[in-house]
Design an enzyme around this catalytic site. Structure first.
Site, PDB file in Angstrom:
ATOM      1  N   HIS A  19       0.877  -1.189   0.000  1.00  0.00           N
ATOM      2  CA  HIS A  19       0.000   0.000   0.000  1.00  0.00           C
ATOM      3  C   HIS A  19       0.905   1.226   0.000  1.00  0.00           C
ATOM      4  O   HIS A  19       1.647   1.440  -0.952  1.00  0.00           O
ATOM      5  CB  HIS A  19      -0.929  -0.114   1.212  1.00  0.00           C
ATOM      6  CG  HIS A  19      -2.037   0.891   1.272  1.00  0.00           C
ATOM      7  ND1 HIS A  19      -2.383   1.700   0.238  1.00  0.00           N
ATOM      8  CD2 HIS A  19      -2.891   1.215   2.287  1.00  0.00           C
ATOM      9  CE1 HIS A  19      -3.402   2.471   0.612  1.00  0.00           C
ATOM     10  NE2 HIS A  19      -3.717   2.199   1.853  1.00  0.00           N
ATOM     11  N   ASP A  44       2.713   5.940  -6.626  1.00  0.00           N
ATOM     12  CA  ASP A  44       3.947   5.880  -5.835  1.00  0.00           C
ATOM     13  C   ASP A  44       5.193   5.923  -6.706  1.00  0.00           C
ATOM     14  O   ASP A  44       6.269   6.299  -6.228  1.00  0.00           O
ATOM     15  CB  ASP A  44       3.960   4.604  -4.983  1.00  0.00           C
ATOM     16  CG  ASP A  44       2.901   4.647  -3.910  1.00  0.00           C
ATOM     17  OD1 ASP A  44       2.779   5.689  -3.259  1.00  0.00           O
ATOM     18  OD2 ASP A  44       2.180   3.643  -3.740  1.00  0.00           O
ATOM     19  N   HIS A  57      -1.922  -2.151  -9.860  1.00  0.00           N
ATOM     20  CA  HIS A  57      -2.953  -1.592  -8.985  1.00  0.00           C
ATOM     21  C   HIS A  57      -4.133  -2.535  -8.936  1.00  0.00           C
ATOM     22  O   HIS A  57      -4.492  -3.126  -9.958  1.00  0.00           O
ATOM     23  CB  HIS A  57      -3.404  -0.217  -9.513  1.00  0.00           C
ATOM     24  CG  HIS A  57      -4.045   0.612  -8.463  1.00  0.00           C
ATOM     25  ND1 HIS A  57      -5.382   0.505  -8.167  1.00  0.00           N
ATOM     26  CD2 HIS A  57      -3.542   1.533  -7.609  1.00  0.00           C
ATOM     27  CE1 HIS A  57      -5.673   1.345  -7.188  1.00  0.00           C
ATOM     28  NE2 HIS A  57      -4.564   1.973  -6.829  1.00  0.00           N
TER      29      HIS A  57
HETATM   30  N1  COA Z   1       5.568  -6.372 -10.369  1.00  0.00           N
HETATM   31  C1  COA Z   1       5.598  -7.545 -11.043  1.00  0.00           C
HETATM   32  N2  COA Z   1       4.491  -8.246 -11.351  1.00  0.00           N
HETATM   33  C2  COA Z   1       3.309  -7.729 -10.936  1.00  0.00           C
HETATM   34  C3  COA Z   1       3.204  -6.507 -10.244  1.00  0.00           C
HETATM   35  C4  COA Z   1       4.401  -5.834  -9.970  1.00  0.00           C
HETATM   36  N3  COA Z   1       4.390  -4.677  -9.304  1.00  0.00           N
HETATM   37  N4  COA Z   1       1.915  -6.251  -9.987  1.00  0.00           N
HETATM   38  C5  COA Z   1       1.213  -7.261 -10.478  1.00  0.00           C
HETATM   39  N5  COA Z   1       2.047  -8.160 -11.047  1.00  0.00           N
HETATM   40  C6  COA Z   1       1.673  -9.404 -11.709  1.00  0.00           C
HETATM   41  C7  COA Z   1       1.511 -10.497 -10.674  1.00  0.00           C
HETATM   42  O1  COA Z   1       2.728 -11.162 -10.439  1.00  0.00           O
HETATM   43  C8  COA Z   1       0.467 -11.370 -11.316  1.00  0.00           C
HETATM   44  O2  COA Z   1       1.093 -12.119 -12.317  1.00  0.00           O
HETATM   45  P1  COA Z   1       0.691 -13.652 -12.550  1.00  0.00           P
HETATM   46  O3  COA Z   1      -0.744 -13.594 -12.993  1.00  0.00           O
HETATM   47  O4  COA Z   1       1.664 -14.108 -13.576  1.00  0.00           O
HETATM   48  O5  COA Z   1       0.858 -14.315 -11.198  1.00  0.00           O
HETATM   49  C9  COA Z   1      -0.440 -10.361 -12.016  1.00  0.00           C
HETATM   50  O6  COA Z   1       0.387  -9.232 -12.289  1.00  0.00           O
HETATM   51  C10 COA Z   1      -1.627  -9.939 -11.152  1.00  0.00           C
HETATM   52  O7  COA Z   1      -1.135  -9.438  -9.930  1.00  0.00           O
HETATM   53  P2  COA Z   1      -1.918  -9.416  -8.547  1.00  0.00           P
HETATM   54  O8  COA Z   1      -0.951  -9.302  -7.415  1.00  0.00           O
HETATM   55  O9  COA Z   1      -2.890 -10.555  -8.501  1.00  0.00           O
HETATM   56  O10 COA Z   1      -2.736  -8.088  -8.661  1.00  0.00           O
HETATM   57  P3  COA Z   1      -3.528  -7.445  -7.491  1.00  0.00           P
HETATM   58  O11 COA Z   1      -4.595  -6.654  -8.118  1.00  0.00           O
HETATM   59  O12 COA Z   1      -3.899  -8.380  -6.424  1.00  0.00           O
HETATM   60  O13 COA Z   1      -2.386  -6.522  -6.823  1.00  0.00           O
HETATM   61  C11 COA Z   1      -0.994  -4.845  -6.203  1.00  0.00           C
HETATM   62  C12 COA Z   1      -2.283  -5.213  -6.936  1.00  0.00           C
HETATM   63  C13 COA Z   1      -0.931  -3.321  -6.078  1.00  0.00           C
HETATM   64  C14 COA Z   1      -0.979  -5.445  -4.786  1.00  0.00           C
HETATM   65  C15 COA Z   1       0.212  -5.371  -7.001  1.00  0.00           C
HETATM   66  O14 COA Z   1       0.183  -4.833  -8.299  1.00  0.00           O
HETATM   67  C16 COA Z   1       1.527  -5.066  -6.315  1.00  0.00           C
HETATM   68  O15 COA Z   1       1.947  -5.802  -5.414  1.00  0.00           O
HETATM   69  N6  COA Z   1       2.207  -3.942  -6.750  1.00  0.00           N
HETATM   70  C17 COA Z   1       3.422  -3.539  -6.120  1.00  0.00           C
HETATM   71  C18 COA Z   1       3.129  -2.759  -4.846  1.00  0.00           C
HETATM   72  C19 COA Z   1       2.659  -1.360  -5.105  1.00  0.00           C
HETATM   73  O16 COA Z   1       3.207  -0.644  -5.921  1.00  0.00           O
HETATM   74  N7  COA Z   1       1.629  -0.947  -4.340  1.00  0.00           N
HETATM   75  C20 COA Z   1       1.061   0.374  -4.422  1.00  0.00           C
HETATM   76  C21 COA Z   1      -0.338   0.312  -4.914  1.00  0.00           C
HETATM   77  S1  COA Z   1      -0.998   1.940  -5.141  1.00  0.00           S
END
Ligand code: COA
Length: 379
Positions: free
Chosen positions: A222, A321, A270
């Site tokens: 987050h 971010d 996201h």
């Molecule tokens: N880096 C690499 N791969 C990523 C990624 C990232 N930042 N964000 C998503 N992915 C990939 C996942 O590995 C997954 O791949 P797969 O289907 O091959 O396993 C796919 O994209 C879906 O990701 P998922 O984690 O299920 O998406 P989500 O909607 O649950 O998660 C976040 C959203 C924000 C938690 C996730 O994108 C993340 O962890 N981002 C990094 C943290 C961040 O920047 N947070 C700030 C948010 S404002």
């Protein structure tokens, strides 16, 4: 109960109505009380946006003047908060300091247990005014520097930077900071806002809800992502003497390795936006101005290199971010102060949601599907 009934992470669940903001991933837009956030960031002060979020309307000139003079009169670091901060180790995370500070402010607020609508607005305004001194003092004590008293002749953003660095920031820097405050202010039912609403739903008080929200914001999935972005830049290596192209090439190579190793790269992706975060273009504009102001083209190279490599490999777009982290870095903030700065902004959205939750409350209490051992008995 079938597996389909279980919505891990509450993904796709609409938990309540809100009139505070609207996130529309299809049109890639974010509205605060109906206004596109880009329009607000272009021309409104953070103080005006705070009043908009709390009251639903932009303030009149008189309302704004009254709030500005309240904010300027309540900026000094509270003595109890200072004493509590001084008890905390210099190597604890600044988010722990922030969480403690809000808790102490709550315990000492004369309206602590009054949750009437008038008291809630009053407490939200106090927190808005009091919190920047917490961030500024914490950064200074970690740098072995003395506290800088606030200046009532400066606006919110100017004074935040003044208390942090002990010198007046250039107008370009002040404006980029203001833009970041406006963009970070509110984003519907994200994890920390939902935490604040859950706590409020038990009829607990506003400072408790904000303290809990800070705990949720600390996590790298987050708010902590803006810090993590800077750690990525540091890992790749920031080399001031390098050209934009050289930096971009190294960043691309780093990203390819990270993705091959199946790493999650912070600052990308996201839960709601799947085609790009609506706030990124405005924040990137602010970052571009900081890169030009401080003459740091290699930072743009790192930024572009990572973004392009991620786009080519996985088509995952940056979130807010991603440009915010390097912007705060260029302004001179220490990396672990980035999420506390985010708090200073998000206090507005959290408290708007706390007021909304209280005005139409239902205890938030989902169900769970038991998957532990079947019933058994003591012999
Ligand atoms: N880096 C690499 N791969 C990523 C990624 C990232 N930042 N964000 C998503 N992915 C990939 C996942 O590995 C997954 O791949 P797969 O289907 O091959 O396993 C796919 O994209 C879906 O990701 P998922 O984690 O299920 O998406 P989500 O909607 O649950 O998660 C976040 C959203 C924000 C938690 C996730 O994108 C993340 O962890 N981002 C990094 C943290 C961040 O920047 N947070 C700030 C948010 S404002």
């Amino acid at each position: 109960m079938s597996d389909e009934d279980v919505r891990k992470g509450l993904a796709g669940i609409v938990a309540d109505y809100t009139a505070v903001s609207k996130v529309n991933p299809d049109s890639n837009s974010l509205l605060y009380r109906g206004y596109p956030v880009q329009e607000l960031a272009a021309s409104k002060s953070f103080e005006e946006v705070a009043l908009l979020l709390w009251t639903g309307e932009l303030p009149t000139d008189e309302e704004l003047a009254a709030f500005e003079s309240f904010e300027r009169a309540n900026r000094a670091l509270d003595v109890n908060v200072r004493a509590a901060i001084d008890l905390l180790p210099l190597d604890c995370h600044p988010m722990d300091v922030a969480r403690t500070a809000v808790s102490v402010l709550g315990a000492n607020h004369p309206l602590a247990e009054d949750s009437s609508p008038e008291a809630e607005v009053e407490k939200a305004k106090s927190l808005f005014a009091q919190f920047p001194a917490v961030v500024a003092y914490d950064q200074r004590r970690r740098r072995s520097l003395s506290m800088v008293e606030p200046r009532a002749d400066l606006d919110y953003s100017q004074n935040f930077l003044w208390m942090s660095f002990g010198e007046e920031a250039a107008p370009e820097v002040v404006d980029a900071f203001r833009v970041s405050m406006v963009l970070y202010a509110e984003h519907s039912f994200n994890a920390s806002t939902f935490t604040a609403r859950v706590i409020t739903s038990t009829l607990s008080d506003l400072h408790s809800a904000v303290t809990g929200a800070i705990g949720a914001l600390k996590g790298p999935l987050h708010g902590g992502a803006n810090e993590a972005v800077m750690h990525t830049f540091d890992e790749i290596g920031i080399r001031k003497e390098e050209s934009r192209e050289e930096a971009a090439a190294r960043a691309k190579a780093w990203m390819e390795d990270a993705l091959a190793a199946k790493k999650k790269v912070m600052g990308f992706g996201h839960r709601v936006y799947k085609h790009g975060d609506s706030r990124v273009p405005t924040m990137k504009g602010a970052l571009d101005k900081m890169i030009a102001h401080f003459d740091r083209p290699e930072m743009l190279g790192l930024y572009d290199g990572l973004e392009q490599a991620m786009d080519e490999a996985k088509a995952i777009k940056p979130n807010l971010d991603y440009p915010a982290g390097p912007t705060y870095h260029l302004m001179g903030f220490d990396t672990d102060m980035f999420t506390p700065i985010f708090i200073a902004s998000r206090i507005t959205g959290w408290t708007a949601h706390i007021m909304e939750q209280r005005a139409s409350n239902a205890l938030i209490r989902p169900l769970s599907a038991y998957n532990g051992v079947p019933e058994r008995h003591l012999a």
